[in-house]
Design an enzyme around this catalytic site. Structure first.
Site, short mmCIF file in Angstrom:
data_model
loop_
_atom_site.label_atom_id
_atom_site.label_comp_id
_atom_site.label_asym_id
_atom_site.label_seq_id
_atom_site.Cartn_x
_atom_site.Cartn_y
_atom_site.Cartn_z
N GLY A 54 0.74 -1.44 -0.13
CA GLY A 54 0.08 -0.09 -0.02
C GLY A 54 0.80 1.19 -0.02
N SER A 55 0.33 2.36 -0.68
CA SER A 55 0.92 3.43 -0.56
C SER A 55 0.83 4.12 0.72
CB SER A 55 0.45 4.65 -1.78
OG SER A 55 0.76 4.05 -2.98
N GLY A 56 1.62 5.36 0.97
CA GLY A 56 1.60 5.97 2.39
C GLY A 56 2.76 5.78 3.12
N HIS A 57 3.78 4.82 2.85
CA HIS A 57 4.90 4.44 3.42
C HIS A 57 6.34 4.99 2.70
CE1 HIS A 57 2.42 1.63 5.22
NE2 HIS A 57 2.24 0.81 4.27
N LYS A 105 6.27 -8.20 2.67
CA LYS A 105 6.06 -7.93 3.90
C LYS A 105 4.70 -8.65 4.50
CE LYS A 105 5.19 -3.47 3.56
NZ LYS A 105 4.85 -3.61 2.16
N ASP A 110 -1.04 -8.48 1.13
CA ASP A 110 0.41 -8.44 0.13
C ASP A 110 0.56 -9.88 -0.04
OD1 ASP A 110 0.02 -6.04 0.68
OD2 ASP A 110 2.21 -5.81 1.64
N HIS A 219 0.65 0.98 9.34
CA HIS A 219 -0.64 1.30 8.86
C HIS A 219 -1.46 2.18 9.62
CE1 HIS A 219 0.51 -2.46 6.62
NE2 HIS A 219 0.23 -1.69 5.40
#
Length: 332
Positions: A54-57, A105, A110, A219
């Site tokens: 997921g994006s945001g990292h 991860k 995932d 998250h």
């Protein structure tokens, strides 16, 4: 909510446009599949390495695409796994004839989607192996996982495996090395604040002015306990002790990684790093390499994590090898 965005539904799409504009010398972007890949991909006679999530990292994972690290990264929506079609597209883009390694991860979405993509690639004649990163000592199971979460060690694994692949190591060797890395790395994180997912518009959790959350995930998941904030030295103890209790590092050489969760300034991260080193030195643990900064973040969360990797000579050699990516660069 205050965010520098156009539309909550276009955050990832618009961000990838910016990645492409800023780093056209390093990467290309497949906008249909939301895949960031090396400009020279596929590299002939080299194992391709991909990761994603997921994006945001950011800068993980797209910021680690380039020479000496990842060949491609799949960008899911914010805190949402990419889909198998994205992963298959990335796998095909980087297949240079010696197989492809997926670095995954340990989050349920995932794991499931990368497994499906590997099966799809195999059906098309591409050999794919997967390695699972599950280094978080905070909790055994969480909102997103069965078993331990994959967190800060992911950055170190991507760097070291990327260097080994650049040197021409084969797929079986990379899998074996990945297992050694996973067995010798542990992480623990904390938060001073929650993070705000654009689509949600509010923080993932609230903390009083004198509270911290210990053992958080990337998250915005709450941690193992909520405590009254202490000094940097006290917080370092909260993070390092569970790691040392989980794995015997005594007498070892380590790569120490103090990571910011997105909204913590470097001045504070360096204070934390100094405290971490004091603890390790007192335990007879020698820091031979380090990384300090925001590398695996949780949007605008304030806080940090500590990762320790028990490193041998080969790991140190590969850590020192040249890397040229948007998020990590040295040696050239």
């Amino acid at each position: 909510m205050k965010k520098l965005i156009n539309d909550v539904n276009d955050v990832v799409k618009d961000s990838l446009l910016g990645v492409e504009a800023a780093h056209a010398d390093l990467v290309c972007v497949d906008h249909d599949n939301k895949v960031v890949y090396r400009v020279d991909a596929p590299v002939a006679n080299k194992v391709g390495i991909i990761s994603g999530g997921g994006s945001g990292h950011e800068p993980m994972h797209g910021g680690f695409v380039g020479l000496g690290m990842l060949d491609a990264a799949c960008a899911g929506e914010v805190f949402t796994s990419p889909v198998p079609d994205q992963m298959l597209a990335a796998t095909k883009l980087v297949d240079g004839g010696r197989g492809v390694l997926h670095i995954v991860k340990n989050y349920t979405g995932d794991v499931m989607n990368f497994d499906m993509a590997a099966e799809m690639a195999s059906a098309e004649g591409i050999r794919v192996e997967s390695v699972l990163i599950d280094d978080d000592v905070a909790v055994q199971d969480s909102l997103y996982t069965a078993g331990r979460r994959g967190v800060g060690l992911t950055v170190l694994v991507e760097k070291i495996l990327g260097a080994a692949a650049e040197e021409g190591k084969d797929l079986d060797y990379l899998v074996s090395l990945a297992h050694r890395l996973s067995a010798n790395g542990r992480s623990m994180g904390m938060a001073l604040s929650g993070c705000t997912v654009p689509a949600a518009g509010k923080p993932s959790f609230d903390l009083a002015d004198d509270e911290i959350e210990v053992g958080i995930g990337i998250h915005g998941e709450p941690g193992r306990e909520r405590r009254t904030i202490g000094t940097a030295a006290e917080v370092a103890e909260m993070l390092v002790r569970p790691i040392l209790d989980d794995l015997d590092y005594r007498g070892s050489e380590v790569i120490a990684f103090v990571n910011g969760m997105g909204a913590t300034p470097l001045i504070e991260l360096y204070i934390m790093y100094a405290e971490v080193v004091k603890i390790l030195q007192a335990e007879g643990i020698r820091v031979v390499r380090c990384l300090v900064g925001n590398y695996i973040t949780s949007l605008d969360m304030a806080g940090c994590s500590v990762t320790l990797l028990k490193a041998d000579d080969e790991m140190i050699h590969l850590w020192d090898a040249p890397v040229v990516t948007a998020g990590l660069r040295w040696g050239r």
